[in-house]
Design a protein around this motif. Sequence first.
Motif, short mmCIF file in Angstrom:
data_model
loop_
_atom_site.label_atom_id
_atom_site.label_comp_id
_atom_site.label_asym_id
_atom_site.label_seq_id
_atom_site.Cartn_x
_atom_site.Cartn_y
_atom_site.Cartn_z
N TYR A 107 0.86 -1.19 0.00
CA TYR A 107 0.00 0.00 0.00
C TYR A 107 0.89 1.24 0.00
N ASN A 161 2.32 4.78 -2.38
CA ASN A 161 2.95 4.83 -3.69
C ASN A 161 4.48 4.82 -3.64
N THR A 162 5.05 4.49 -2.47
CA THR A 162 6.48 4.21 -2.38
C THR A 162 6.63 2.69 -2.41
N THR A 163 7.21 2.18 -3.48
CA THR A 163 7.23 0.73 -3.65
C THR A 163 8.51 0.08 -3.14
N ASN A 187 -2.94 4.80 -0.68
CA ASN A 187 -2.33 4.51 -1.98
C ASN A 187 -1.97 5.77 -2.76
N LYS A 188 -2.48 6.92 -2.37
CA LYS A 188 -2.11 8.20 -3.00
C LYS A 188 -0.94 8.87 -2.29
#
Length: 157
Positions: free
Chosen positions: A25, A27-29, A102-103
């Motif tokens: 979860y 947006n840093t993967t 997620n944003k």
Amino acid sequence: MGLTADICDEHKDNVVLANPIFHHYGNTTTFSGPVQTVQVFEDNVLVKQALETIPEGSVLVIDGGASRRYALMGDNLAAIAQKRNLAGVIIHGSIRDAGEINKMPVGIFALGTTPFPSIKNGEGKRGTSLRFANTTWEPGSWVYADEDGILVAEKEL
């Protein structure tokens, strides 16, 4: 190649792969950093305290007893992690507000989601050795996480 693949190529004998039970979860993967630990069950008071006080760049590892009933983190706590520049969060439990999280520029791995908020009794432990996902999570050990998986090493590689 990704972070964890490169580490496995160079340091395969020095890492343990956590069982692939987590969903990503935020947006840093990709993230890595020293481990700080919290052990709770359906109660996130100590989670919030840890997010507010652990050193910048840390990975908060939360053993929530694999409960999927109550969320240990929502968008408000994720915002604390973001604001304090924590490397990431790994939760052996659930989150909520996944759409908002997620944003956000945060990296979180958790078992799943639930709409229920946590209990607020302040019960649990901080700074202890944890065991889940076929891995031991020691405070001060290092986590490397990306789309390929989560690796744990005794020290920074």
